[in-house]
Design a protein around this motif. Structure first.
Motif, PDB file in Angstrom:
ATOM      1  N   GLU A 394     -48.249  32.683  10.508  1.00  0.00           N
ATOM      2  CA  GLU A 394     -47.763  31.671  10.166  1.00  0.00           C
ATOM      3  C   GLU A 394     -46.632  31.481  10.583  1.00  0.00           C
ATOM      4  N   LEU A 395     -45.601  32.460  10.771  1.00  0.00           N
ATOM      5  CA  LEU A 395     -44.209  32.338  11.306  1.00  0.00           C
ATOM      6  C   LEU A 395     -44.515  32.324  12.756  1.00  0.00           C
ATOM      7  N   HIS A 396     -45.151  32.818  13.337  1.00  0.00           N
ATOM      8  CA  HIS A 396     -45.435  32.863  14.975  1.00  0.00           C
ATOM      9  C   HIS A 396     -45.857  31.365  15.122  1.00  0.00           C
ATOM     10  N   LYS A 397     -46.597  30.767  14.334  1.00  0.00           N
ATOM     11  CA  LYS A 397     -46.713  29.381  14.708  1.00  0.00           C
ATOM     12  C   LYS A 397     -45.630  28.345  14.473  1.00  0.00           C
ATOM     13  N   SER A 398     -45.043  28.600  13.101  1.00  0.00           N
ATOM     14  CA  SER A 398     -44.135  27.570  12.709  1.00  0.00           C
ATOM     15  C   SER A 398     -42.643  27.706  13.389  1.00  0.00           C
ATOM     16  N   LEU A 399     -42.190  28.957  14.087  1.00  0.00           N
ATOM     17  CA  LEU A 399     -41.052  29.039  14.622  1.00  0.00           C
ATOM     18  C   LEU A 399     -41.041  28.016  16.003  1.00  0.00           C
ATOM     19  N   PRO A 400     -42.002  28.025  16.897  1.00  0.00           N
ATOM     20  CA  PRO A 400     -41.827  27.054  17.912  1.00  0.00           C
ATOM     21  C   PRO A 400     -41.880  25.585  17.487  1.00  0.00           C
ATOM     22  N   LYS A 401     -42.501  25.334  16.297  1.00  0.00           N
ATOM     23  CA  LYS A 401     -42.253  24.036  15.881  1.00  0.00           C
ATOM     24  C   LYS A 401     -41.177  23.577  15.433  1.00  0.00           C
ATOM     25  N   LEU A 402     -40.596  24.330  14.766  1.00  0.00           N
ATOM     26  CA  LEU A 402     -39.178  24.323  14.040  1.00  0.00           C
ATOM     27  C   LEU A 402     -38.322  24.118  15.415  1.00  0.00           C
ATOM     28  N   GLU A 403     -38.266  24.936  16.234  1.00  0.00           N
ATOM     29  CA  GLU A 403     -37.377  24.919  17.673  1.00  0.00           C
ATOM     30  C   GLU A 403     -37.714  23.536  18.227  1.00  0.00           C
ATOM     31  N   LYS A 404     -38.810  23.263  18.266  1.00  0.00           N
ATOM     32  CA  LYS A 404     -39.048  21.778  19.038  1.00  0.00           C
ATOM     33  C   LYS A 404     -38.533  20.694  18.179  1.00  0.00           C
ATOM     34  N   LYS A 405     -38.509  20.892  16.909  1.00  0.00           N
ATOM     35  CA  LYS A 405     -38.120  19.824  15.967  1.00  0.00           C
ATOM     36  C   LYS A 405     -36.416  19.902  16.146  1.00  0.00           C
ATOM     37  N   LYS A 407     -34.805  20.759  18.712  1.00  0.00           N
ATOM     38  CA  LYS A 407     -34.188  20.447  20.102  1.00  0.00           C
ATOM     39  C   LYS A 407     -34.278  18.968  20.147  1.00  0.00           C
ATOM     40  N   ALA A 408     -35.269  18.167  19.623  1.00  0.00           N
ATOM     41  CA  ALA A 408     -35.134  16.846  19.294  1.00  0.00           C
ATOM     42  C   ALA A 408     -33.986  16.272  18.736  1.00  0.00           C
ATOM     43  N   GLN A 409     -33.682  16.867  17.632  1.00  0.00           N
ATOM     44  CA  GLN A 409     -32.679  16.509  16.732  1.00  0.00           C
ATOM     45  C   GLN A 409     -31.334  16.753  17.373  1.00  0.00           C
ATOM     46  N   ILE A 410     -31.173  17.910  18.266  1.00  0.00           N
ATOM     47  CA  ILE A 410     -29.916  18.344  19.069  1.00  0.00           C
ATOM     48  C   ILE A 410     -29.914  17.077  20.152  1.00  0.00           C
ATOM     49  N   ASP A 411     -30.835  16.898  20.820  1.00  0.00           N
ATOM     50  CA  ASP A 411     -30.781  15.952  21.816  1.00  0.00           C
ATOM     51  C   ASP A 411     -30.245  14.454  21.481  1.00  0.00           C
ATOM     52  N   VAL A 412     -30.720  14.038  20.412  1.00  0.00           N
ATOM     53  CA  VAL A 412     -30.109  12.817  19.762  1.00  0.00           C
ATOM     54  C   VAL A 412     -28.759  12.866  19.295  1.00  0.00           C
ATOM     55  N   TRP A 413     -28.339  14.030  18.860  1.00  0.00           N
ATOM     56  CA  TRP A 413     -26.978  14.140  18.369  1.00  0.00           C
ATOM     57  C   TRP A 413     -26.041  14.400  19.495  1.00  0.00           C
ATOM     58  N   GLU A 414     -26.374  14.915  20.460  1.00  0.00           N
ATOM     59  CA  GLU A 414     -25.636  15.077  21.846  1.00  0.00           C
ATOM     60  C   GLU A 414     -25.720  13.744  22.465  1.00  0.00           C
ATOM     61  N   THR A 572     -42.870  36.582  27.374  1.00  0.00           N
ATOM     62  CA  THR A 572     -42.158  35.299  27.350  1.00  0.00           C
ATOM     63  C   THR A 572     -41.632  34.843  26.192  1.00  0.00           C
ATOM     64  N   PRO A 573     -40.488  34.168  26.169  1.00  0.00           N
ATOM     65  CA  PRO A 573     -39.915  33.797  24.765  1.00  0.00           C
ATOM     66  C   PRO A 573     -40.749  32.550  24.619  1.00  0.00           C
ATOM     67  N   ARG A 574     -41.110  32.457  23.225  1.00  0.00           N
ATOM     68  CA  ARG A 574     -41.805  31.232  22.655  1.00  0.00           C
ATOM     69  C   ARG A 574     -40.909  30.051  22.687  1.00  0.00           C
ATOM     70  N   ALA A 575     -39.493  30.263  22.786  1.00  0.00           N
ATOM     71  CA  ALA A 575     -38.605  29.036  23.015  1.00  0.00           C
ATOM     72  C   ALA A 575     -38.926  28.509  24.460  1.00  0.00           C
ATOM     73  N   SER A 576     -39.111  29.409  25.402  1.00  0.00           N
ATOM     74  CA  SER A 576     -39.041  28.714  26.668  1.00  0.00           C
ATOM     75  C   SER A 576     -40.423  28.027  26.800  1.00  0.00           C
ATOM     76  N   GLN A 577     -41.651  28.451  25.963  1.00  0.00           N
ATOM     77  CA  GLN A 577     -42.830  27.516  26.086  1.00  0.00           C
ATOM     78  C   GLN A 577     -42.476  26.268  25.338  1.00  0.00           C
ATOM     79  N   THR A 578     -41.545  26.221  24.236  1.00  0.00           N
ATOM     80  CA  THR A 578     -41.469  25.072  23.545  1.00  0.00           C
ATOM     81  C   THR A 578     -40.650  24.036  24.456  1.00  0.00           C
ATOM     82  N   TYR A 579     -39.738  24.462  25.024  1.00  0.00           N
ATOM     83  CA  TYR A 579     -38.628  23.721  25.890  1.00  0.00           C
ATOM     84  C   TYR A 579     -39.277  23.479  27.418  1.00  0.00           C
TER      85      TYR A 579
END
Length: 579
Positions: A394-405, A407-414, A572-579
């Motif tokens: 479950e963590l392996h699935k939820s971590l990329p989703k959380l990173e994606k969320k 990333k979207a919030q950080i993009d708006v904030w920046e 391969t880092p899951r973060a790179s797959q997400t972004y």
């Protein structure tokens, strides 16, 4: 023939009989003819007068009936007009008496209807006047002197019902607002000042005019009082926060704080005065305990640095933090810095909490990964192994989703702030990728270490005859398997009772190098493996000496181990797959 006609004939016969009887009496008496004529004339005049009088009375009755009919007709027309009823249609072919009675009865009925309507109108008018006075509204538009129609009365009743409902609503609203006003004035320790406020507080509720303007004025007054109360509460809360900070920094005893607990909850005027006095007292103590207060603020700053993920460079940028010259100016700099940090944290609280959730999930994921390599986990009999594997998935699935969320919030904030969102001095996405990369490298190193350890163990086993260790297999419950002893054939070296250890070690240096060289990783991410010239050889054909036998057996085992284990692939880092 009618009975009246028969009775009239009998009356005439009776009259004739009476005249004949008089005539006989007169003859018997011997009354002369002239006297007879005179007496007969008297009888005639008497009868004629009596009949004339009767005729006059009957004619008068007829006249009265005609007059009554005419009057009733006029009154009936007037009533129909007033009551807004259609004209009365008389029945044809009836006598004068029947006609008069019918018209008179209809008039009496309409008069009664008119009286009832006027009484209802009067009662409704009185109720409407009372409601109008209470609500300060205009009376219902209906002439109190005119007879209302049934539709008008129904409309008037509906108006009264609507006004009554409105009165009850305004009354309930007034009572509720009045109660809140009294509470606000009590909290503010304020007495009624204006005449309007006195009317609200002191006057009887039933006497208060529930007009729209008064209700609006009530709401306005309540809003002003609530605003002042909110300001008072805000000032009290600010004092409480400041007092709490000073208590913590000055390490005020709990007993002393409890004595002041009442003022830390209620926000009345007297509480505000007490809070202001306590704040002044603590400020004086703060001046006397400058170093302790500054160090307490530094502890809070350190906590905020950690919450805001400040890097060491960002922390060192606040130079006064490392100063030991405890002055009022230094304390002011620390107070300004902690206010800035608190504001910074509140502005970006959602992002910081998201990053915190990611770090907690990441730490849990790493812990589960570490447990996965622990051999003792197979001895678990409480079902935790399955739970941990499920949680890790479950963590392996939820971590990329959380990173994606994030990333979207950080993009708006920046985009809104026109600057980068940093975590520990670097961009968060870069930080995430580094964590995944470090995790991948650590996994590869662990795999290399296991392979190297296994190779060394095989070498030692082959050189010194140590038995190969294999993990024990757990049996399934309910099954019995007879134990089998694995027989390992003993190989004797011809002509010698013991292996030449010294010479063997010299001749096996080349093979030792091959074993120890297994842990050298290539740049491509694989392992450097030296090819064995003894591949696919037969033990019986090659084992002319113990040295050759050991060398060939070691190489065979090493190659079988390497072929059985899959080469480690770069993770391969899951973060790179997400972004």
């Amino acid at each position: 023939m009618r009975k009246s006609e028969v009775l009239a004939a009998e009356s005439v016969a009776c009259l004739n009989k009476a005249l004949c009887h008089l005539k006989d009496i007169w003859e018997e008496i011997g009354i002369p003819e002239d006297q007879r004529l005179q007496r007969t004339n008297v009888v005639k005049n008497h009868i004629k007068g009596l009949l004339d009088m009767m005729i006059t009375e009957e004619e008068s009755l007829r006249t009265r009936l005609l007059s009554s009919i005419e009057a009733c007709r006029k009154q009936l027309d007037t009533l129909c007009l007033e009551l807004q009823l259609p004209p009365f249609e008389e029945e044809r072919g009836v006598t004068m008496l029947q006609q008069e009675k019918e018209i008179r009865t209809q008039v009496e009925m309409l008069v009664k209807e008119r009286t009832q309507r006027m009484q209802q109108l009067k009662a409704l008018t009185e109720r409407d006047q009372g409601l109008s006075d209470t609500l300060c509204s205009d009376p219902y538009a209906l002439d109190p002197n005119a007879v209302p129609s049934l539709e008008q009365l129904d409309g008037f009743r509906q108006h009264i019902a609507s006004q009554t409902t409105e009165k009850e609503r305004r009354r309930a609203e007034f009572v509720g607002i009045k109660r809140q006003i009294i509470l606000c004035m009590d909290d503010l320790d304020q007495l009624p000042e204006t005449s309007f406020e006195k009317d609200i507080i002191c006057e009887d509720q039933e006497a208060f005019c529930l007009s729209k303007d008064n209700i609006a004025s009530l709401k306005l007054l309540l809003g002003q009082l609530e605003e002042r109360k909110a300001e008072n509460q805000a000032v009290c809360e600010a004092h409480r926060e400041k007092i709490q900070e000073l208590w913590d920094r000055l390490q005020v005893p709990q007993e002393e704080r409890e004595l002041f607990s009442e003022h830390m909850v209620v926000s009345k005027k007297k509480n505000l005065d007490a809070l202001e006095a306590e704040g002044r007292r603590l400020m004086e103590l703060k001046q006397l305990n400058m170093q302790n207060v500054t160090e307490a603020i530094r502890s809070e700053i350190a906590v905020l640095w950690e919450k805001c993920f400040f890097s060491s460079d960002q922390q060192q940028a606040f130079v006064p933090y490392y100063s030991n010259d405890f002055t009022e100016q230094l304390l002011g700099l620390h107070e300004a810095e902690i206010l800035r940090l608190k504001q910074h944290y509140e502005e970006h609280k959602e992002l910081f909490e998201g990053v915190q959730r990611w770090e907690e999930s990441w730490r849990l994921f790493l812990e589960l990964e570490k447990k996965a390599t622990d051999p003792s986990r197979f001895t678990n009999r409480g079902g935790n192994l399955l739970k941990e594997e499920k949680q890790k998935a479950e963590l392996h699935k939820s971590l990329p989703k959380l990173e994606k969320k994030l990333k979207a919030q950080i993009d708006v904030w920046e985009q809104e702030q026109a600057r980068e969102f940093l975590v520990n001095g670097q961009k968060f996405l870069q930080f995430v990728e580094e964590q995944w990369e470090l995790h991948r490298i650590e996994k590869e190193n662990e795999k290399l270490e296991r392979q190297l350890k296994k190779s060394k163990q095989i070498e030692v086993d082959m050189l010194y005859g140590t038995a190969v260790r294999t993990p024990t297999k757990r049996r399934f419950l309910g099954t019995t398997t007879p134990s089998k002893a694995r027989k390992v054939p003993s190989v004797r070296t011809p002509g010698r009772s013991k292996p030449p250890l010294a010479g063997l070690q010299e001749r096996n240096k080349e093979n030792m190098g091959q074993v120890t060289g297994l842990g050298v990783p290539l740049q491509s991410g694989g392992f450097k493996t030296l090819a064995s010239p003894q591949r696919n050889f037969s033990i019986n054909s090659v084992a002319s000496t113990y040295s050759e036998f050991a060398t060939g057996l070691i190489n065979t085992v090493i190659e079988s181990v390497q072929s059985s284990e899959t080469s480690p692939r770069p993770l391969t880092p899951r973060a790179s797959q997400t972004y």
